[in-house]
Scaffold this motif. Structure first.
Motif, PDB file in Angstrom:
ATOM      1  N   UNK A  90       0.839  -1.208   0.000  1.00 13.61           N
ATOM      2  CA  UNK A  90       0.000   0.000   0.000  1.00 13.61           C
ATOM      3  C   UNK A  90       0.868   1.249   0.000  1.00 13.61           C
ATOM      4  N   UNK A  91       1.864   1.294   0.873  1.00 14.84           N
ATOM      5  CA  UNK A  91       2.734   2.460   0.963  1.00 14.84           C
ATOM      6  C   UNK A  91       3.537   2.672  -0.316  1.00 14.84           C
ATOM      7  N   UNK A  92       3.812   1.572  -1.018  1.00 13.90           N
ATOM      8  CA  UNK A  92       4.569   1.668  -2.273  1.00 13.90           C
ATOM      9  C   UNK A  92       3.852   2.534  -3.301  1.00 13.90           C
ATOM     10  N   UNK A  93       2.522   2.570  -3.242  1.00  8.03           N
ATOM     11  CA  UNK A  93       1.761   3.366  -4.193  1.00  8.03           C
ATOM     12  C   UNK A  93       2.069   4.841  -4.121  1.00  8.03           C
ATOM     13  N   UNK A  94       2.525   5.332  -2.956  1.00  7.90           N
ATOM     14  CA  UNK A  94       2.833   6.756  -2.800  1.00  7.90           C
ATOM     15  C   UNK A  94       4.084   7.163  -3.565  1.00  7.90           C
ATOM     16  N   UNK A  95       4.862   6.181  -4.024  1.00  5.57           N
ATOM     17  CA  UNK A  95       6.098   6.493  -4.737  1.00  5.57           C
ATOM     18  C   UNK A  95       5.871   6.751  -6.216  1.00  5.57           C
ATOM     19  N   UNK A  96       4.657   6.526  -6.696  1.00  6.50           N
ATOM     20  CA  UNK A  96       4.411   6.612  -8.127  1.00  6.50           C
ATOM     21  C   UNK A  96       3.346   7.638  -8.449  1.00  6.50           C
ATOM     22  N   UNK A  97       3.570   8.364  -9.518  1.00  3.45           N
ATOM     23  CA  UNK A  97       2.635   9.381  -9.969  1.00  3.45           C
ATOM     24  C   UNK A  97       2.203   9.076 -11.397  1.00  3.45           C
TER      25      UNK A  97
ATOM     26  N   UNK B 187       8.975 -11.942 -13.086  1.00  3.02           N
ATOM     27  CA  UNK B 187       9.833 -11.558 -14.202  1.00  3.02           C
ATOM     28  C   UNK B 187       9.205 -10.460 -15.048  1.00  3.02           C
ATOM     29  N   UNK B 188       7.901 -10.492 -15.219  1.00  2.00           N
ATOM     30  CA  UNK B 188       7.251  -9.538 -16.107  1.00  2.00           C
ATOM     31  C   UNK B 188       7.132  -8.155 -15.491  1.00  2.00           C
ATOM     32  N   UNK B 189       6.969  -8.067 -14.157  1.00  4.12           N
ATOM     33  CA  UNK B 189       6.627  -6.772 -13.552  1.00  4.12           C
ATOM     34  C   UNK B 189       7.777  -6.213 -12.714  1.00  4.12           C
ATOM     35  N   UNK B 190       7.969  -6.733 -11.530  1.00  7.49           N
ATOM     36  CA  UNK B 190       8.970  -6.094 -10.665  1.00  7.49           C
ATOM     37  C   UNK B 190       9.568  -7.055  -9.650  1.00  7.49           C
ATOM     38  N   UNK B 191       9.785  -8.289 -10.043  1.00  2.00           N
ATOM     39  CA  UNK B 191      10.498  -9.216  -9.175  1.00  2.00           C
ATOM     40  C   UNK B 191       9.823  -9.494  -7.854  1.00  2.00           C
ATOM     41  N   UNK B 192      10.570  -9.272  -6.758  1.00  2.00           N
ATOM     42  CA  UNK B 192      10.099  -9.642  -5.422  1.00  2.00           C
ATOM     43  C   UNK B 192       8.738  -9.062  -5.086  1.00  2.00           C
ATOM     44  N   UNK B 193       8.540  -7.766  -5.353  1.00  2.00           N
ATOM     45  CA  UNK B 193       7.286  -7.107  -4.979  1.00  2.00           C
ATOM     46  C   UNK B 193       6.100  -7.740  -5.696  1.00  2.00           C
ATOM     47  N   UNK B 194       6.254  -8.033  -6.982  1.00  2.00           N
ATOM     48  CA  UNK B 194       5.159  -8.626  -7.746  1.00  2.00           C
ATOM     49  C   UNK B 194       4.856 -10.033  -7.254  1.00  2.00           C
ATOM     50  N   UNK B 195       5.895 -10.794  -6.964  1.00  3.02           N
ATOM     51  CA  UNK B 195       5.699 -12.154  -6.461  1.00  3.02           C
ATOM     52  C   UNK B 195       4.931 -12.132  -5.143  1.00  3.02           C
ATOM     53  N   UNK B 196       5.331 -11.244  -4.251  1.00  2.74           N
ATOM     54  CA  UNK B 196       4.696 -11.203  -2.936  1.00  2.74           C
ATOM     55  C   UNK B 196       3.299 -10.603  -3.009  1.00  2.74           C
ATOM     56  N   UNK B 197       3.056  -9.736  -3.988  1.00  2.00           N
ATOM     57  CA  UNK B 197       1.707  -9.198  -4.151  1.00  2.00           C
ATOM     58  C   UNK B 197       0.761 -10.230  -4.753  1.00  2.00           C
ATOM     59  N   UNK B 198       1.277 -11.050  -5.664  1.00  2.00           N
ATOM     60  CA  UNK B 198       0.438 -12.045  -6.330  1.00  2.00           C
ATOM     61  C   UNK B 198       0.197 -13.276  -5.459  1.00  2.00           C
TER      62      UNK B 198
ATOM     63  N   UNK C 220      -7.358  -5.971  -0.701  1.00  2.00           N
ATOM     64  CA  UNK C 220      -7.365  -4.644  -0.086  1.00  2.00           C
ATOM     65  C   UNK C 220      -6.060  -3.912  -0.294  1.00  2.00           C
ATOM     66  N   UNK C 221      -4.948  -4.651  -0.363  1.00  2.00           N
ATOM     67  CA  UNK C 221      -3.666  -3.973  -0.510  1.00  2.00           C
ATOM     68  C   UNK C 221      -3.478  -3.417  -1.926  1.00  2.00           C
ATOM     69  N   UNK C 222      -4.121  -4.055  -2.922  1.00  2.00           N
ATOM     70  CA  UNK C 222      -4.078  -3.512  -4.278  1.00  2.00           C
ATOM     71  C   UNK C 222      -4.944  -2.254  -4.366  1.00  2.00           C
ATOM     72  N   UNK C 223      -6.119  -2.304  -3.726  1.00  2.00           N
ATOM     73  CA  UNK C 223      -6.959  -1.104  -3.651  1.00  2.00           C
ATOM     74  C   UNK C 223      -6.204   0.029  -2.960  1.00  2.00           C
ATOM     75  N   UNK C 224      -5.550  -0.298  -1.860  1.00  2.00           N
ATOM     76  CA  UNK C 224      -4.767   0.709  -1.146  1.00  2.00           C
ATOM     77  C   UNK C 224      -3.631   1.257  -1.985  1.00  2.00           C
ATOM     78  N   UNK C 225      -2.979   0.385  -2.770  1.00  2.00           N
ATOM     79  CA  UNK C 225      -1.899   0.817  -3.661  1.00  2.00           C
ATOM     80  C   UNK C 225      -2.402   1.882  -4.635  1.00  2.00           C
ATOM     81  N   UNK C 226      -3.556   1.630  -5.261  1.00  2.00           N
ATOM     82  CA  UNK C 226      -4.100   2.581  -6.230  1.00  2.00           C
ATOM     83  C   UNK C 226      -4.558   3.867  -5.548  1.00  2.00           C
TER      84      UNK C 226
END
Length: 359
Positions: free
Chosen positions: A92-99, A146-157, A278-284
């Motif tokens: 969720x907090x990672x979403x604040x890094x992107x615009x 591999x397609x998105x962002x390594x560790x973060x994508x694996x742990x999110x999925x 919920x964490x994907x909703x929070x990310x957005x």
């Protein structure tokens, strides 16, 4: 009425039990995380740069600790808290890094191209992994990582497809190794392709996992390459939400297909709450808030640092969940899938860069 009267007494007791149950495991993960940070600092001091970051070091140290001593029940709840709840908060907090503004300024052609590469990589990896015989949970994790962002994508999925912690840790270990090879080899390969700085940076952003690794891989090509690489990397990360939502819809069928050729006894209906975790909703929500300047610029760095530290804790917890003997047994199909997946990603990325940066 009785519950309301007893609430001041019950809530402190529940809080005490929560802390007592989770504290040992959290402290163990914290100890491993601190050791990983110290090792990263030692790498930088001795070698001039950190070839392995704290995220990967925490995972490796966790695996090493688990090999020496399997944590008992006293540690289990705290380890689970770090690998699940704290990780979801980090996403969720990672979403604040992107615009979104930065992505839109790059133009639709590049954005569509990056989306195409991500989609191709996922489909290609899934097809290759099925042929090789990799179990479906690990296959889906490799494809996303591999397609998105390594560790973060694996742990999110992982929660979306209900992957086991052991599968998550094993997959991260192998994909991290493959990603490290890409980081090390890219500065040697790219100069032979005679591309512009923008094209070189875009290739780094399309093929390397973490943002710091993108910067490290693109830095030898110049400042322009670093800027373009970081932007392209951002575009890949933005695919995390849509991919997780798609997995929520498709994963039950894919997992049943991978588990057995026979249809399940009863159809599996994914709860509505799992369609959009919920964490994907929070990310957005955080990303939109950042784009609308609701989150001030001064808060972005602290939020990003908090997300990183929580992720390091989660990596330590995942390492503690990995049985090295299982990794060795599952090694060959996983290694082959990761290698072919990276080859497909690099090939598709080269094609996009040639079309988009034809100068």
């Amino acid at each position: 009425m009785t519950r309301i009267f007893l609430a001041p007494f019950i809530l402190p007791q529940q809080a005490f039990r929560f802390v007592k149950t989770n504290l040992p495991g959290v402290l163990l993960c914290l100890l491993i995380s601190c050791m990983a940070m110290v090792l990263e600092a030692a790498e930088t001091f001795l070698l001039g740069k950190a070839w392995l970051e704290s995220l990967n070091l925490a995972l490796l140290l966790g695996v090493f600790a688990r090999t020496l001593y399997e944590p008992g029940l006293i540690w289990a709840d705290g380890i689970k808290l770090c690998s699940k709840t704290l990780l979801n908060i980090a996403i969720v907090l990672l979403g604040a890094s992107f615009s979104l503004n930065a992505v839109l300024c790059a133009g639709p052609l590049l954005l569509v191209g990056v989306m195409g590469v991500v989609l191709f990589s996922i489909i290609f990896t899934y097809g290759v992994g099925r042929v090789i015989g990799l179990p479906t949970p690990q296959l889906l994790l490799v494809a996303c990582g591999n397609a998105i962002c390594g560790n973060s994508a694996i742990m999110a999925a992982a929660p979306v497809i209900r992957a086991k912690d052991e599968d998550v840790g094993t997959t991260i270990a192998f994909t991290a190794a493959g990603g490290l090879v890409v980081v090390l080899c890219l500065p040697l390969l790219v100069p032979t392709l005679h591309m512009s700085q923008s094209a070189q940076g875009a290739l780094a952003g399309l093929t390397v996992y973490a943002v710091p690794q993108v910067v490290a891989a693109a830095a030898p090509f110049g400042l322009t390459a670093v800027h373009v690489g970081t932007l392209v990397k951002l575009m890949r990360v933005l695919m995390l939400g849509p991919v997780c939502i798609s997995l929520s819809l498709l994963a039950p069928k894919l997992l049943h297909m991978g588990a057995s050729s026979k249809p399940p006894a009863a159809p599996y209906h994914l709860p509505l709450s799992r369609l959009v975790p919920w964490y994907i909703t929070g990310f957005f929500v955080m990303m939109i808030a950042r784009s609308l300047s609701i989150i001030p610029t001064a808060a972005v760095a602290p939020l990003g640092l908090t997300a990183t530290n929580l992720t390091i804790l989660a990596m330590a917890a995942l390492g503690l969940s990995v049985d090295l003997r299982s990794v060795i047994r599952a090694g060959k199909p996983l290694v082959l899938t990761v290698c072919f997946s990276l080859a497909g990603l690099i090939g598709a990325s080269l094609a996009l860069v040639k079309v988009t940066f034809c100068d």
